[in-house]
Design an enzyme around this catalytic site. Sequence first.
Site, PDB file in Angstrom:
ATOM      1  N   HIS A  74       0.831  -1.211   0.041  1.00 21.62           N
ATOM      2  CA  HIS A  74       0.048   0.043  -0.118  1.00 21.62           C
ATOM      3  C   HIS A  74       0.864   1.254   0.090  1.00 21.62           C
ATOM      4  O   HIS A  74       0.249   2.470  -0.032  1.00 21.62           O
ATOM      5  CB  HIS A  74      -0.922   0.134   0.960  1.00 21.62           C
ATOM      6  CG  HIS A  74      -0.398   0.374   2.623  1.00 21.62           C
ATOM      7  ND1 HIS A  74      -0.183  -0.723   3.354  1.00 21.62           N
ATOM      8  CD2 HIS A  74      -0.295   1.572   2.907  1.00 21.62           C
ATOM      9  CE1 HIS A  74       0.507  -0.024   4.519  1.00 21.62           C
ATOM     10  NE2 HIS A  74       0.442   1.184   4.171  1.00 21.62           N
ATOM     11  N   ASP A 122       0.068  -7.583   1.853  1.00 20.93           N
ATOM     12  CA  ASP A 122       0.401  -6.176   1.543  1.00 20.93           C
ATOM     13  C   ASP A 122       1.996  -6.188   1.574  1.00 20.93           C
ATOM     14  O   ASP A 122       2.656  -5.784   2.434  1.00 20.93           O
ATOM     15  CB  ASP A 122      -0.144  -5.559   2.857  1.00 20.93           C
ATOM     16  CG  ASP A 122       0.180  -4.136   2.903  1.00 20.93           C
ATOM     17  OD1 ASP A 122       0.441  -3.544   1.769  1.00 20.93           O
ATOM     18  OD2 ASP A 122      -0.291  -3.213   3.746  1.00 20.93           O
ATOM     19  N   GLY A 214       2.741   6.560   8.304  1.00 18.47           N
ATOM     20  CA  GLY A 214       4.305   7.078   8.130  1.00 18.47           C
ATOM     21  C   GLY A 214       5.177   5.641   8.610  1.00 18.47           C
ATOM     22  O   GLY A 214       6.261   5.587   8.188  1.00 18.47           O
ATOM     23  N   SER A 216       4.221   2.640   8.280  1.00 20.14           N
ATOM     24  CA  SER A 216       3.744   1.806   7.074  1.00 20.14           C
ATOM     25  C   SER A 216       5.159   1.101   6.437  1.00 20.14           C
ATOM     26  O   SER A 216       5.755   2.058   5.827  1.00 20.14           O
ATOM     27  CB  SER A 216       2.653   2.296   6.105  1.00 20.14           C
ATOM     28  OG  SER A 216       1.627   2.456   6.517  1.00 20.14           O
ATOM     29  N   GLY A 217       4.975  -0.214   6.076  1.00 20.65           N
ATOM     30  CA  GLY A 217       6.236  -0.636   5.341  1.00 20.65           C
ATOM     31  C   GLY A 217       7.206  -0.994   6.199  1.00 20.65           C
ATOM     32  O   GLY A 217       8.200  -1.753   5.721  1.00 20.65           O
TER      33      GLY A 217
END
Length: 269
Positions: A74, A122, A214, A216-217
């Site tokens: 995402h 994801d 922020g 994320s990942g």
Amino acid sequence: MMQTLALLLLQVAYVVGCGTPAVKPDTNRVVNGEDARPHSWPWQISLQVKHGSRFHHTCGGTLIGPRWVLTAGHCIWPGDVYRVVLGEHDMSKEEGTEQIRDVLRIIVHPNWDIDFVAAGNDLALLKLDKSPIMSDSVGVACLPEAGEIPTHGSPCYISGWGNLYTHGPMPDRLQQALLPVVEHSVCSRSDWWGINVKSTMICAGGDVVSGCNGDSGGPLNCLGQDGRWYVQGVTSFVSSRVCNEVKKPTVFTRISAFTEWLSDVMLRY
């Protein structure tokens, strides 16, 4: 055959040194997020997207190979231009440890669907234009064995430059927070995440500490029995109401459910 063998030998070479930061993370204090010890998570990267003529932090990610960064599906939008900053700690100043790499190729998991986040998958792999120089501030995280699942209550750490709290400021310095693992049988209860959490995910936290926009990942860092740090999860989603919500732990894509896909991509490209 020779090329495959050479790649395998290369992978063995970096795996030997994976998950062993020169600067030990400070895991003694337990509060709702704190400044990480500089460069104690040397595999943490800042994924930055180009707006106009400038790049801005958009997501975290993890260096898992000499030219490979793992992040969330995402975090990637078609047509956007990205770069990866390694060796970063304080975004507000140049510290001399930063290394910037262009992204040569982006491979998003084929079953990732932005309209159906709860389906999972994801994940995205980014191939860098060239290998960073390994140093005390840039290193590689270890990947777990296929199918490995951290036990309930395992002390893992999220790291990133995400909002300090819901709608709060983005920090300049890399943050870390202790997030104990919540096993799937608990996290999938109806008053927790219910059917939104799949067996290919890991939950961690669910009290006053969580990931936020922020983050994320970025990685869920868990210490292995061998004393190395393993990235067990990629930060996927939190509650849409507030980041720190009881019984709504941060949800991560479970890396050990995707080891075959990761290997296939890294061998093919």
